[in-house]
Design a protein around this motif. Structure first.
Motif, PDB file in Angstrom:
ATOM      1  N   GLY A 135       0.866  -1.170   0.000  1.00 11.81           N
ATOM      2  CA  GLY A 135       0.000   0.000   0.000  1.00 11.81           C
ATOM      3  C   GLY A 135       0.901   1.217   0.000  1.00 11.81           C
ATOM      4  N   ALA A 136       0.366   2.348  -0.381  1.00  9.78           N
ATOM      5  CA  ALA A 136       1.182   3.564  -0.476  1.00  9.78           C
ATOM      6  C   ALA A 136       0.945   4.444   0.749  1.00  9.78           C
ATOM      7  CB  ALA A 136       0.836   4.335  -1.752  1.00  9.78           C
ATOM      8  N   GLN A 137       2.045   4.951   1.296  1.00  9.47           N
ATOM      9  CA  GLN A 137       1.985   5.846   2.451  1.00  9.47           C
ATOM     10  C   GLN A 137       2.504   7.212   2.055  1.00  9.47           C
ATOM     11  OE1 GLN A 137       3.634   4.496   6.098  1.00  9.47           O
ATOM     12  NE2 GLN A 137       3.310   2.346   5.617  1.00  9.47           N
ATOM     13  N   GLN A 138       2.070   8.211   2.770  1.00 10.10           N
ATOM     14  CA  GLN A 138       2.569   9.566   2.565  1.00 10.10           C
ATOM     15  C   GLN A 138       4.045   9.589   2.944  1.00 10.10           C
ATOM     16  OE1 GLN A 138       0.217  11.611   1.285  1.00 10.10           O
ATOM     17  NE2 GLN A 138       1.822  13.066   0.857  1.00 10.10           N
ATOM     18  N   ALA A 139       4.895  10.069   2.059  1.00  7.02           N
ATOM     19  CA  ALA A 139       6.343  10.055   2.278  1.00  7.02           C
ATOM     20  C   ALA A 139       6.738  10.793   3.549  1.00  7.02           C
ATOM     21  CB  ALA A 139       7.067  10.662   1.078  1.00  7.02           C
ATOM     22  N   ASN A 140       6.071  11.905   3.856  1.00 14.09           N
ATOM     23  CA  ASN A 140       6.486  12.686   5.016  1.00 14.09           C
ATOM     24  C   ASN A 140       6.358  11.905   6.328  1.00 14.09           C
ATOM     25  OD1 ASN A 140       3.721  12.724   5.321  1.00 14.09           O
ATOM     26  ND2 ASN A 140       3.549  14.951   5.419  1.00 14.09           N
ATOM     27  N   LYS A 141       5.648  10.780   6.319  1.00 13.31           N
ATOM     28  CA  LYS A 141       5.494   9.965   7.528  1.00 13.31           C
ATOM     29  C   LYS A 141       6.633   8.967   7.709  1.00 13.31           C
ATOM     30  CE  LYS A 141       0.518  10.347   7.622  1.00 13.31           C
ATOM     31  NZ  LYS A 141      -0.757   9.635   7.576  1.00 13.31           N
ATOM     32  N   ILE A 142       7.408   8.715   6.651  1.00 11.91           N
ATOM     33  CA  ILE A 142       8.463   7.699   6.749  1.00 11.91           C
ATOM     34  C   ILE A 142       9.871   8.251   6.532  1.00 11.91           C
ATOM     35  CG2 ILE A 142       6.917   5.828   6.068  1.00 11.91           C
ATOM     36  CD1 ILE A 142       8.226   5.913   3.297  1.00 11.91           C
ATOM     37  N   LEU A 143       9.983   9.529   6.151  1.00 11.51           N
ATOM     38  CA  LEU A 143      11.289  10.129   5.881  1.00 11.51           C
ATOM     39  C   LEU A 143      11.984  10.525   7.175  1.00 11.51           C
ATOM     40  CD1 LEU A 143      10.340  12.414   2.867  1.00 11.51           C
ATOM     41  CD2 LEU A 143      11.491  10.189   2.799  1.00 11.51           C
ATOM     42  N   ASN A 144      13.321  10.494   7.160  1.00 14.61           N
ATOM     43  CA  ASN A 144      14.039  11.010   8.321  1.00 14.61           C
ATOM     44  C   ASN A 144      14.551  12.408   8.028  1.00 14.61           C
ATOM     45  OD1 ASN A 144      16.722  10.951   7.259  1.00 14.61           O
ATOM     46  ND2 ASN A 144      16.919   8.805   7.792  1.00 14.61           N
ATOM     47  N   ALA A 145      14.998  13.104   9.055  1.00 16.33           N
ATOM     48  CA  ALA A 145      15.365  14.515   8.941  1.00 16.33           C
ATOM     49  C   ALA A 145      16.674  14.741   8.186  1.00 16.33           C
ATOM     50  CB  ALA A 145      15.461  15.141  10.334  1.00 16.33           C
ATOM     51  N   SER A 146      17.490  13.705   8.004  1.00 14.61           N
ATOM     52  CA  SER A 146      18.793  13.884   7.363  1.00 14.61           C
ATOM     53  C   SER A 146      18.690  14.139   5.863  1.00 14.61           C
ATOM     54  CB  SER A 146      19.669  12.649   7.590  1.00 14.61           C
ATOM     55  OG  SER A 146      19.243  11.589   6.752  1.00 14.61           O
ATOM     56  N   GLY A 147      17.534  13.810   5.270  1.00 16.86           N
ATOM     57  CA  GLY A 147      17.385  13.956   3.830  1.00 16.86           C
ATOM     58  C   GLY A 147      17.703  12.678   3.074  1.00 16.86           C
ATOM     59  N   LYS A 148      18.267  11.698   3.768  1.00 15.45           N
ATOM     60  CA  LYS A 148      18.559  10.387   3.176  1.00 15.45           C
ATOM     61  C   LYS A 148      17.909   9.335   4.062  1.00 15.45           C
ATOM     62  CE  LYS A 148      22.892  11.641   0.961  1.00 15.45           C
ATOM     63  NZ  LYS A 148      22.370  11.776  -0.353  1.00 15.45           N
ATOM     64  N   THR A 149      16.919   8.673   3.502  1.00 16.08           N
ATOM     65  CA  THR A 149      16.163   7.670   4.259  1.00 16.08           C
ATOM     66  C   THR A 149      16.446   6.292   3.683  1.00 16.08           C
ATOM     67  OG1 THR A 149      14.425   9.288   4.693  1.00 16.08           O
ATOM     68  CG2 THR A 149      13.846   6.963   4.986  1.00 16.08           C
ATOM     69  N   LEU A 150      16.748   5.347   4.555  1.00 14.69           N
ATOM     70  CA  LEU A 150      17.019   3.978   4.153  1.00 14.69           C
ATOM     71  C   LEU A 150      15.738   3.159   4.298  1.00 14.69           C
ATOM     72  CD1 LEU A 150      19.321   2.052   3.265  1.00 14.69           C
ATOM     73  CD2 LEU A 150      19.600   1.485   5.681  1.00 14.69           C
ATOM     74  N   ILE A 151      15.349   2.492   3.220  1.00 11.14           N
ATOM     75  CA  ILE A 151      14.197   1.588   3.236  1.00 11.14           C
ATOM     76  C   ILE A 151      14.743   0.167   3.243  1.00 11.14           C
ATOM     77  CG2 ILE A 151      12.140   0.796   2.007  1.00 11.14           C
ATOM     78  CD1 ILE A 151      11.912   3.700   2.968  1.00 11.14           C
ATOM     79  N   THR A 152      14.278  -0.646   4.179  1.00  9.99           N
ATOM     80  CA  THR A 152      14.712  -2.030   4.300  1.00  9.99           C
ATOM     81  C   THR A 152      13.512  -2.945   4.083  1.00  9.99           C
ATOM     82  OG1 THR A 152      16.354  -1.351   5.934  1.00  9.99           O
ATOM     83  CG2 THR A 152      15.876  -3.709   5.790  1.00  9.99           C
ATOM     84  N   VAL A 153      13.688  -3.944   3.235  1.00 11.64           N
ATOM     85  CA  VAL A 153      12.659  -4.953   2.983  1.00 11.64           C
ATOM     86  C   VAL A 153      13.270  -6.291   3.383  1.00 11.64           C
ATOM     87  CG1 VAL A 153      11.158  -6.028   1.258  1.00 11.64           C
ATOM     88  CG2 VAL A 153      11.789  -3.603   1.038  1.00 11.64           C
ATOM     89  N   VAL A 154      12.522  -7.069   4.162  1.00 15.12           N
ATOM     90  CA  VAL A 154      13.032  -8.332   4.688  1.00 15.12           C
ATOM     91  C   VAL A 154      12.069  -9.457   4.337  1.00 15.12           C
ATOM     92  CG1 VAL A 154      13.731  -9.588   6.757  1.00 15.12           C
ATOM     93  CG2 VAL A 154      14.099  -7.112   6.627  1.00 15.12           C
ATOM     94  N   GLU A 155      12.613 -10.545   3.798  1.00 15.35           N
ATOM     95  CA  GLU A 155      11.819 -11.752   3.560  1.00 15.35           C
ATOM     96  C   GLU A 155      12.142 -12.759   4.644  1.00 15.35           C
ATOM     97  OE1 GLU A 155      11.358 -15.539   0.500  1.00 15.35           O
ATOM     98  OE2 GLU A 155      12.967 -14.106   0.180  1.00 15.35           O
ATOM     99  N   GLY A 156      11.122 -13.378   5.205  1.00 13.09           N
ATOM    100  CA  GLY A 156      11.341 -14.431   6.177  1.00 13.09           C
ATOM    101  C   GLY A 156      10.140 -14.624   7.066  1.00 13.09           C
ATOM    102  N   ASP A 157      10.226 -15.622   7.886  1.00 17.33           N
ATOM    103  CA  ASP A 157       9.190 -15.917   8.858  1.00 17.33           C
ATOM    104  C   ASP A 157       9.376 -14.984  10.041  1.00 17.33           C
ATOM    105  OD1 ASP A 157       7.690 -17.000  10.980  1.00 17.33           O
ATOM    106  OD2 ASP A 157       7.848 -19.006  10.151  1.00 17.33           O
ATOM    107  N   LYS A 158       8.314 -14.350  10.494  1.00 20.48           N
ATOM    108  CA  LYS A 158       8.435 -13.389  11.594  1.00 20.48           C
ATOM    109  C   LYS A 158       8.871 -14.064  12.888  1.00 20.48           C
ATOM    110  CE  LYS A 158       3.667 -13.362  13.231  1.00 20.48           C
ATOM    111  NZ  LYS A 158       2.537 -12.526  13.538  1.00 20.48           N
ATOM    112  N   ASN A 159       8.700 -15.377  13.004  1.00 16.58           N
ATOM    113  CA  ASN A 159       9.100 -16.088  14.212  1.00 16.58           C
ATOM    114  C   ASN A 159      10.520 -16.624  14.148  1.00 16.58           C
ATOM    115  OD1 ASN A 159       6.528 -15.742  15.406  1.00 16.58           O
ATOM    116  ND2 ASN A 159       5.750 -17.393  14.126  1.00 16.58           N
ATOM    117  N   SER A 160      11.190 -16.415  13.032  1.00 10.80           N
ATOM    118  CA  SER A 160      12.558 -16.888  12.863  1.00 10.80           C
ATOM    119  C   SER A 160      13.527 -15.743  13.140  1.00 10.80           C
ATOM    120  CB  SER A 160      12.762 -17.389  11.433  1.00 10.80           C
ATOM    121  OG  SER A 160      14.117 -17.657  11.197  1.00 10.80           O
ATOM    122  N   ASP A 161      14.676 -16.079  13.673  1.00 11.19           N
ATOM    123  CA  ASP A 161      15.690 -15.057  13.932  1.00 11.19           C
ATOM    124  C   ASP A 161      16.447 -14.664  12.671  1.00 11.19           C
ATOM    125  OD1 ASP A 161      15.115 -14.967  16.638  1.00 11.19           O
ATOM    126  OD2 ASP A 161      16.598 -16.500  17.134  1.00 11.19           O
TER     127      ASP A 161
END
Length: 176
Positions: A135-161
């Motif tokens: 789903g799409a979110q408003q960017a201003n809700k996920i950006l950090n103040a530095s001007g460079k925001t890192l987006i991380t996507v993770v595949e896996g089971d939420k119960n696995s380390d």
């Protein structure tokens, strides 16, 4: 006007030929390697970036040692400017998508910006198994103040380390 049996038979033949063509196309397309089929897409406004995982262990869980190396590689790529990158303005909408087999395993996505209630992380997609789009979110809700925001996507089971794959994207905030 009614359809006669010849017209119905002709339509049926078109449907069967069309289905066979689509089926063959899917079979040919699915002959890709497992790594190629593990993709994540970052959508910002009307543009998208597709990337292979930065961290990948051929579909097996990424061990702690490999996770450390992955984090180092991500930091180096961030410093060197080699992460998949997109410009963003605060009014853009941002979303993440994954390929169907990633969605089958389960996945989540977050940024290192936005509210600090999540320990400096803002969720873009809570753990999901099945859906391929955050789903799409408003960017201003996920950006950090530095001007460079890192987006991380993770595949896996939420119960696995240990995750199965990890993608990183960088958002560069632009003036509106």
């Amino acid at each position: 006007m009614s359809l006669n049996s010849r017209a119905i038979a002709a339509l049926g033949a078109v449907v069967v030929v069309g289905a066979a063509t689509v089926g063959t196309s899917v079979a040919i397309a699915s002959d890709q390697t497992e790594h190629i089929s593990h993709r994540a897409t970052l959508t910002v406004g009307n543009s998208s970036i597709v990337a292979d995982p930065l961290c990948w262990n051929n579909g097996s869980p990424i061990t702690e040692d490999l996770q450390d190396k992955c984090q180092e590689a991500a930091n180096d790529a961030l410093k060197n400017g080699t992460l998949p990158t997109s410009d963003v303005v605060a009014s853009d909408r941002v979303g993440v998508g994954v390929s169907p087999n990633v969605a089958d395993s389960g996945w989540w996505a977050f940024s290192n910006g936005g509210s600090t209630s999540g320990g400096g992380r803002t969720s873009i997609a809570s753990y999901a198994k099945g859906p391929t789009w955050s789903g799409a979110q408003q960017a201003n809700k996920i950006l950090n103040a530095s001007g460079k925001t890192l987006i991380t996507v993770v595949e896996g089971d939420k119960n696995s380390d240990n995750p199965i794959a990890v993608w990183y994207f960088q958002l560069n905030t632009q003036d509106s």
